[in-house]
Enzyme design. Structure first.
Site, PDB file in Angstrom:
ATOM      1  N   ARG A 118       2.987  -5.897  -3.295  1.00 61.65           N
ATOM      2  CA  ARG A 118       2.929  -6.175  -1.865  1.00 61.65           C
ATOM      3  C   ARG A 118       1.464  -6.361  -1.466  1.00 61.65           C
ATOM      4  NH1 ARG A 118       2.966  -2.314   3.224  1.00 61.65           N
ATOM      5  NH2 ARG A 118       2.981  -3.997   4.741  1.00 61.65           N
ATOM      6  N   HIS A 162      -1.581  -7.675   8.581  1.00 66.25           N
ATOM      7  CA  HIS A 162      -1.951  -6.283   8.310  1.00 66.25           C
ATOM      8  C   HIS A 162      -3.263  -6.002   9.045  1.00 66.25           C
ATOM      9  CE1 HIS A 162      -1.029  -2.875   5.310  1.00 66.25           C
ATOM     10  NE2 HIS A 162      -2.037  -2.432   6.047  1.00 66.25           N
ATOM     11  N   GLU A 208       3.035  -1.980  10.446  1.00 69.75           N
ATOM     12  CA  GLU A 208       2.760  -0.819  11.311  1.00 69.75           C
ATOM     13  C   GLU A 208       2.295  -1.218  12.712  1.00 69.75           C
ATOM     14  OE1 GLU A 208       0.327   2.233   9.612  1.00 69.75           O
ATOM     15  OE2 GLU A 208       1.712   2.589   7.960  1.00 69.75           O
ATOM     16  N   ASN A 342       7.032   2.467   5.752  1.00 69.56           N
ATOM     17  CA  ASN A 342       5.769   3.069   5.332  1.00 69.56           C
ATOM     18  C   ASN A 342       5.874   4.553   5.621  1.00 69.56           C
ATOM     19  OD1 ASN A 342       4.893   0.455   4.965  1.00 69.56           O
ATOM     20  ND2 ASN A 342       3.110   0.615   6.281  1.00 69.56           N
ATOM     21  N   TYR A 344       4.426   8.404   5.000  1.00 69.51           N
ATOM     22  CA  TYR A 344       3.392   9.317   4.509  1.00 69.51           C
ATOM     23  C   TYR A 344       3.694  10.755   4.886  1.00 69.51           C
ATOM     24  CZ  TYR A 344       0.531   5.249   3.462  1.00 69.51           C
ATOM     25  OH  TYR A 344       0.057   4.075   2.925  1.00 69.51           O
ATOM     26  N   GLU A 404       5.192   1.501   1.718  1.00 66.90           N
ATOM     27  CA  GLU A 404       3.974   2.272   1.414  1.00 66.90           C
ATOM     28  C   GLU A 404       4.333   3.738   1.300  1.00 66.90           C
ATOM     29  OE1 GLU A 404       0.583   1.907   4.037  1.00 66.90           O
ATOM     30  OE2 GLU A 404       0.841  -0.268   4.191  1.00 66.90           O
TER      31      GLU A 404
HETATM   32  C1  NOJ Z   1      -0.979   2.636   6.336  1.00 69.17           C
HETATM   33  C2  NOJ Z   1      -1.673   1.317   6.393  1.00 69.17           C
HETATM   34  O1  NOJ Z   1      -0.738   0.286   6.374  1.00 69.17           O
HETATM   35  C3  NOJ Z   1      -2.683   1.130   5.275  1.00 69.17           C
HETATM   36  O2  NOJ Z   1      -3.435  -0.005   5.552  1.00 69.17           O
HETATM   37  C4  NOJ Z   1      -3.541   2.376   5.137  1.00 69.17           C
HETATM   38  O3  NOJ Z   1      -4.548   2.209   4.205  1.00 69.17           O
HETATM   39  C5  NOJ Z   1      -2.641   3.543   4.771  1.00 69.17           C
HETATM   40  N1  NOJ Z   1      -1.707   3.752   5.844  1.00 69.17           N
HETATM   41  C6  NOJ Z   1      -3.399   4.854   4.538  1.00 69.17           C
HETATM   42  O4  NOJ Z   1      -3.995   5.265   5.717  1.00 69.17           O
END
Ligand code: NOJ
Length: 498
Positions: A118, A162, A208, A342, A344, A404
């Site tokens: 990606r 992006h 995002e 995405n 985290y 992500e």
């Molecule tokens: C999400 C973002 O899409 C990406 O560009 C970024 O580096 C990561 N989070 C980590 O912060």
């Protein structure tokens, strides 16, 4: 302004609306729709057969070559070159120099075993002015990149935006603050799909929405991402978000109209995930309630997937909700072939005796983190995010891929430049187990892109935070796979968490 008129003057729209209508009526000519329903076929602990193992990056974070072959500046060039905006004054001028080192990076991916990459396309490489004449040299770069990937049997997945808006559009009409951006984004998407659609079948429109549309604009103070502007009210910020949703809709239509062959259209959102504190029916119901009402979900994901802002979110934002013109929701609500998640972090939630019926639990400084202040480690968030979205949008079969997931590491390289990033292995292992759980329970999760392949330009943190499976020495551009690279390699080889 009349939205219908605004968009109908664009040539791609007529065809696109027709194509959208067919899809909405049940027809599908897409790639992802053919993907087998997610199921665990290789025995306990394994991932589905044909699971997309991948890795991800984004243009401004890795490409460099900021002024080469006719690329125009983006708002991130301006922002990073403004003193005090990034750690150490770092910029993406050179970054990982992937513009010149794509062949080496494709080889690194091939050795890793990923079959999917990606990356994002830089709008101002294709259209230096943001609109108008296409810079064919910029297009050629992506042809070279994709061809290098395909030589190794790696499938390209391209994101159109992006965060690197052409500076020319910021100057012309204040970028995302204007509805005009949606039409220009649609035209850009059409230009790219027309030229690269022979090689790229998997598209994501926007990455995002909240990160750039909310993060880039502070209320009464500068945002900490580009363009770093202060707006007067919350409503102004939600209007920016709404403009981005319109742009997403216009791009979906444009890609479908312009693509020379069948393709899959998705988006990549960092929607919020809620983890029931204990998995009781009451707390699971609380997680469902929290999910739809949340900012990033109720005002971004739900309009995209259902064509409606969440009613609870609107109730919470009476004064700050955006103005919605006739036809907007229809444009925003395009059929999607897949959804990129995405993921985290997340939040714990439990049932509560209050009007909303839930409470989220506070996170705090000492909570375990992935070496970023906001990155609270919560592996179950990835499982619940996959599970809850289908229910919330009443799209239980919508294919979801993790677009992500990853963390920054705290490990230092040794003299041989090997980074022993056991922290990242711990993080990935825990999250991947939860992805596997979702697949094993039959939720339609079809792939996983680790963030990131390479250490890269981490926005306002510059090069001080490293998310890569591969270390990049930014002085020499030497790439050295980290311990986590070798671990991920084994995961992919065995198709299970090791
Ligand atoms: C999400 C973002 O899409 C990406 O560009 C970024 O580096 C990561 N989070 C980590 O912060």
């Amino acid at each position: 302004m009349n939205t219908k008129n605004q968009f109908s003057r664009r040539s791609f729209i007529g065809t696109a609306v027709a194509a959208g209508a067919t899809l909405a009526a049940g027809g599908s000519s897409t790639v992802a729709a053919e993907h087998p329903r997610s199921q665990s076929t290789g025995g306990p602990g394994s991932f589905p057969k044909d699971f997309w193992w991948g890795s991800a990056t984004a243009a401004y974070q890795v490409e460099g070559a900021a002024a080469e072959d006719g690329r125009g500046p983006s708002i991130w060039d301006t922002f990073s070159h403004t003193p005090g905006k990034t750690d150490g004054g770092d910029t993406g001028d050179v970054a990982c120099d992937q513009y010149h080192r794509y062949a080496e990076d494709a080889k690194l991916m091939a050795d890793l075993g990923v079959k999917h990459y990606r990356f994002s396309i830089s709008w101002s490489r294709i259209l230096p002015e943001g609109r108008g004449t296409v810079n064919e040299k910029g297009v050629d770069y992506y042809r070279r990149l994709v061809d290098a990937l395909r030589q190794h049997g790696i499938t390209p997945h391209a994101t159109l935006f992006h965060w690197d808006l052409p500076q020319a559009l910021q100057d012309r009409y204040a970028g995302w603050q204007s509805r005009e951006v949606a039409g220009d984004f649609g035209d850009y998407a059409a230009a790219v799909a027309k030229r690269l659609g022979d090689r790229i079948k998997h598209w994501m429109t926007i990455n995002e929405t909240s990160s750039f549309a909310i993060g880039g604009y502070g209320v009464g103070k500068a945002g900490n991402k580009a363009p770093g502007i202060a707006v007067a009210t919350e409503k102004a910020r939600w209007q920016i978000v709404h403009n981005a949703l319109l742009a997403h809709g216009a791009a979906c239509q444009a890609i479908r109209a312009a693509s020379p062959g069948r393709c899959s259209v998705a988006t990549a959102e960092d929607y919020s995930s809620f983890v029931p504190l204990t998995e009781t029916p009451e707390n699971i119901a609380a997680a469902r309630r929290a999910f739809v009402r949340d900012n990033r979900n109720g005002a971004i994901l739900m309009p995209i997937l259902t064509g409606q802002y969440d009613a609870g979110w609107l109730e919470d934002h009476r004064a700050s909700a955006p103005d919605i013109a006739d036809g907007d929701l229809k444009l925003i609500h395009q059929p999607l072939d897949g959804l990129g998640f995405n993921c985290y972090t997340g939040a714990y939630v439990r049932a509560a005796d209050n009007p909303k019926g839930y409470e989220t639990l506070p996170m705090f400084d000492g909570y375990p983190k992935g070496n970023m202040p906001w990155l609270n480690i919560l592996p179950e968030a990835i499982y619940w995010g996959i599970r809850l979205v289908g229910e919330a949008a009443n799209r239980k079969n919508l294919p979801i891929f993790i677009s992500e997931n990853g963390c920054a590491d705290g490990a230092l390289p040794s003299a041989d430049e090997l980074v022993r990033d056991t922290d990242r292995i711990m993080y990935y292992r825990a999250y991947l187990r939860q992805v596997q759980r979702a697949a094993a329970e039959g939720y339609p999760v079809i792939g996983y892109f680790s963030w990131s392949l390479l250490d890269n330009f981490e926005w306002a943190c510059g090069y001080s935070k490293r998310f890569g499976l591969v270390r990049v020495n930014f002085k020499t551009q030497k790439r050295t796979p980290k311990l986590s690279y070798h671990w991920y390699q084994e995961v992919i080889r065995q198709n299970r968490v090791v």
